[in-house]
Write an enzyme that holds these catalytic residues in place. Structure first.
Site, short mmCIF file in Angstrom:
data_model
loop_
_atom_site.label_atom_id
_atom_site.label_comp_id
_atom_site.label_asym_id
_atom_site.label_seq_id
_atom_site.Cartn_x
_atom_site.Cartn_y
_atom_site.Cartn_z
N HIS A 46 0.94 -1.51 -0.14
CA HIS A 46 -0.02 -0.13 -0.21
C HIS A 46 1.43 1.27 -0.41
CE1 HIS A 46 -2.75 2.85 1.63
NE2 HIS A 46 -3.95 2.21 1.67
N LYS A 64 -10.25 0.45 10.10
CA LYS A 64 -11.20 -0.87 9.37
C LYS A 64 -10.85 -2.20 10.54
CE LYS A 64 -7.26 0.24 6.12
NZ LYS A 64 -7.65 0.54 4.65
#
Ligand SMILES: Cc1ncc(COP(=O)(O)O)c(C=O)c1O
Ligand SMILES: Cc1ncc(COP(=O)(O)O)c(C=O)c1O
Lengths: 428, 158, 428, 158
Positions: A140, A243
């Site tokens: 990421h 998350k």
């Protein structure tokens, strides 16, 4: 079509009752089908209630006041730290709160460049020309760009592992990538695009053999599987609260205590000091050293409640549930004509992110996502903040569905029906 | 009334009439501790016996609230002249009581006047005040034992 | 005793109804008297409701998704930015969200050291040996330590303005402190300890004359008075949401757009990029460039609601109300025998922070605070994260009362009664 | 059905049968724009008349969703052969419509096939897709006018 729907480990109906947003409709009355938990998860009312009750009863600046509210707020804040530490098998004083995982990763990268102008105890963090930082092609941006920037600041060199066609790390050249020059290896535990779960312990062992530090991006693993910082083999682990059923605005950086204790501060200001004079300042011990300013108190408390919730459900159950959904989804999506899954096609060492492209008649992932959205199916499209992956696979982007404990096989049926609709709609 | 459970008569007495205050020479170990939250500071000196087994002298100087200053005074009374091992045991018991959130039954045999600080345990923000002198004492003794250079070094009580 | 209680501008009873925490009792049934808003303010239900309704209806990652929830979340997030920008007279794209003011100040300090390894457009931010950074002796650690650290990283020199006995900036040597060597002047608008309001525009003019940048710590001014970034004269302004009725975990950095546009990034990762390759990355325009990762979405939306609330009450009214309370409190506290106010004794260029020490019979500020707390009066004790101030006045610490729109003259009466009680209690 | 309001027949036609696709030489200005959110990219080339007043040729190449690609195709139709001033005016009107959240009544006289994109205005996440080519065109033209070095430079559509 794919296999019949599996029997699920979790009682999804009961769980969904805690997430009122899942009852809403979108786009002219379509029931919301939320398949974007990889971007951010929804929050149970228990988390919202924990935050609200903090504000309604105990709100005060922590670690600063001597009055009763401040005592209560500090207890709640530090109590949440203890819960979160226990959740990942860590000691309390190894858990640093950040605003998101991105800050946690930057913290390590900046502390390392700060080491050059710090005392001798920070020497092991210094990097410079000739030193190498190793990442992977599936990172990421949050675990790539900070290391590119560290190299830019210090003159160190960035190297990386490539990917196989199946979306796994290509470790065939591991001994030429991780060498005596390697000072740090930063990698993702579970890819947010491919779903791949990397062999972290194995890579960490290689890294430690050459004396390199290991930073793990656990954004997509801590929320989805049992996780233990010590077993992971990493020296630092970063993840985000939002998350894993927690509020926005809170992340965690775990670090081995001896490393945190030797590391120079990053953000500086109130609450992280020992003694301040105009001429110079000394710093508190970890974790305070890395928590400058009035912290994200309510968010940390909310994350504590999220961890309670997940513990109650059981992380092994969460993992099993997602494995069942992933198997079902992989099967169904792969069996669609003209659709290609990007990432491991088998459900081994793999988590619940299913990325795909419609190759026959090439419907752009953005358009697929739009048709899905039109049916209430919320997925993510684009490069998912991991641009090098889509370059690697020579595709413009992917459409990605991600799963969590509140998803059911019906959600996946809706996804599949939506993809078929997109194929009909864009038929040449 | 809760406040009186914190500010026991004994504490106020020690605060107003401290024992052992004023740094003494010679000394074999010294530590300067600071409470980073409120700025209280305390320097503690110990003079150990030649064989390092006894705290022959304990002196201190500093500034701070009634709790931190009275606690240093009680520290002096409990520790000066005692074997190092015993002094450390008293420190441990004191710390156990103070950190116990009011759930720990203190051992009066061991703590003497120190039990007056039991009420502090219920005020988490004052725990560091009560421990300031004790942590500095432990540090100063460790330095003396290590035969380390006895120069002042700033270290916060954590 | 002091003067009779003034007629107040604000209807405190009505305002207090929005802050349920103010109804609670502490320490065995004492009504809470909250005089610690300088540390953090309480939050009205409107702010809590805004956060909760975001989570219950619209929660999604902003700027990343194309689905309806993501659109709604992005609209709410950017809508809050527009409100907050309007509140301080700024353009939307000049408002950067941080986790607190501390991060905002560090952002500028790190961007400046990053400038050394960035492109030519960042040249004006580079500092090094021979260059000087100017601060003041009344800075909060958040606006002092980051500059000490910048100097440590770059070899620049830190200089500062001292204080007069009244707690004002000693500007007698201004022309020898701000010189051609000065690259940046960082100062606080209103001191959180002394209450002093500094002549920012005057100092900014001096700084700009020598080409220096001006960073303003507005943590204690934006919440308490009408504030306009352009009128302030500063180039950068930082403040925190939690001190202005907003949630914890959100702060604001405002910067002049041309400066932000030339400044290198600080935190790097998702959402702040333009194009990412393994070999290197280019960055988005401000404000995105400075907001890496999934942001504190709910907190920003909550801060938007806080700004709505303050706008509704009117910042001029808030300021007037606090001026009335401060006058009343100064008068009452100063008239207590043996009590000395630290900070300007007159209510001119001064805000609502009243710090004091009991000099006769020297009761330690911590003990004063404890007696107050015992009566439910919550004040702050210590160095208030501005340690150099207490050193300057040769005192161990202060006891500090701070006011906000929900405080009444009765709160100050309780404060005064509590100080008298402490004096009786600790009488030798 | 909302989706059909976004994906008008005209848009799908341009997407499936794009006009002017494929970079042409010579050109006097070029710009490469990227949508950082989704990775769509487009290179636009313009060839201006010798006096810089007319867009003699517009060509492009890129990858992206139906909206960004169809929009580039419509851009070609509306702009190629037009006076620069008129082309810019069309661009402004297009941008006004797309950014108007569905509240702007587009001028069909000016926009021609471009009005088919009116529905995009209601999908904020797609606005950048529709504008990608237009922003690149403005940039390429600005470079051509400035007589700037026409080399490719990456710049995001903001
Ligand atoms: C004047 C001043 N500056 C800076 C800060 C730091 O703010 P925060 O801790 O929210 O970053 C504060 C409050 O703590 C303050 O009062
Ligand atoms: C694998 C991975 N790493 C890092 C991040 C960054 O997390 P955040 O944006 O919360 O800092 C994400 C999510 O965005 C992610 O999926």
């Amino acid at each position: 079509m794919g296999a019949p729907a599996p029997e699920l480990t979790l009682d999804v109906e009961r769980i969904r009752a805690d997430f009122p947003i899942l009852q809403r409709t979108v786009r002219d009355g379509h029931q919301l089908v939320y398949l974007d938990s990889g971007a951010t998860s929804q929050k149970p009312v228990q988390v919202l209630d924990a935050e609200r009750s903090y504000y309604l009863r105990h709100n005060a600046a922590v670690h600063r006041g001597a009055h009763q509210l401040a005592e209560e707020a500090t207890d709640l804040y530090e109590g949440a730290r203890a819960k979160i530490a226990a959740f990942i098998g860590a000691r309390d004083n190894e858990v640093v709160f950040t605003k998101n995982a991105t800050e946690g990763l930057n913290l390590v990268a900046y502390s390392m460049s700060n080491a050059a102008t710090s005392g001798p105890e920070a020497a092991r963090f210094v990097v410079g020309p000739g030193d190498e930082i190793v990442v992977t092609e599936m990172e990421h941006h949050a675990n790539l760009v900070p290391w590119q920037q560290l190299c830019q600041r210090t003159g160190a060199t960035l190297r990386w592992f490539g990917l196989t066609d199946e979306g796994r790390l290509d470790l065939s050249d591991v001994d030429s990538v991780i060498t005596e020059r390697t000072k740090l290896v930063a990698l993702v535990h579970q890819s947010n695009v491919l779903g791949t779960v990397n062999p972290v312990a194995e890579i960490a062992a290689k890294a430690h053999k050459v004396g390199a530090l290991v930073v793990l991006d656990a954004c997509q693993s801590v929320p989805h599987m049992p996780f233990d910082v010590v077993e992971s083999g990493a020296d630092f682990v970063a993840f985000s609260g939002h998350k894993m059923l927690g509020p926005t605005g809170v992340g965690v950086l775990w670090g081995r205590y001896d490393l945190l204790a030797a590391m120079p501060p990053f953000l500086t200001g109130g609450s992280m000091i020992e003694v301040v004079r105009m001429e110079g300042t000394t710093f508190a011990a970890p974790p305070q050293r890395f928590e400058a300013g009035v912290p994200n108190i309510a968010q940390v408390i909310g994350l504590g409640a999220a961890v309670d919730y997940l513990t109650e459900v059981g992380m092994a159950n969460v993992a099993e549930h997602e494995k069942q959904l992933t198997a079902y989804a992989l099967d169904a999506v792969e069996s669609l004509p003209g659709v290609r899954v990007i990432g491991p096609p088998t459900n081994v060492a793999r988590g619940g992110a299913v990325s795909f492209v419609v190759v026959v008649d090439g419907i752009h992932p953005h358009d697929v996502g739009q048709v899905l959205d039109d049916q209430g199916v919320e997925v993510r499209v684009g490069h998912h903040c991991a641009w090098p992956i889509v370059r690697r696979f020579n595709i413009p982007a992917t459409t990605r569905a991600t799963f969590y404990l509140y998803n059911s096989t019906e959600d996946i049926d809706a996804l599949v029906a939506g993809i078929e609709r997109a194929q009909r709609f864009f038929k040449p | 009334m809760k406040m009186e459970s914190l500010y026991q008569e004994i504490i106020l007495d020690h605060y107003k009439h401290p024992h052992g205050r004023g740094l003494k020479d010679p000394y074999s170990g010294e530590a300067h501790h600071v409470n980073p939250t409120c700025g209280d500071e305390l320097t503690v000196r110990v003079q150990l016996s030649a064989d390092g087994s006894v705290v022959e002298e304990l002196s201190y100087e500093g500034q701070g609230c009634s709790i931190s200053q009275a606690s240093a005074s009680v520290l002096h009374d409990l520790v000066a002249g005692q074997p190092v091992m015993d002094a450390m045991a008293v420190g441990d018991e004191f710390q156990r009581m103070i950190g116990g959130r009011g759930t720990v039954e203190p051992d009066e045999e061991v703590l003497g006047d120190g039990v007056a600080f039991a009420g502090v345990a219920k005020y988490p923000a004052r725990v560091k005040c009560a421990l300031l002198g004790w942590m500095a004492f432990k540090d100063a003794t460790a330095r003396a034992v290590a035969g380390a250079d006895a120069s002042t070094s700033t270290e916060a009580t954590r």
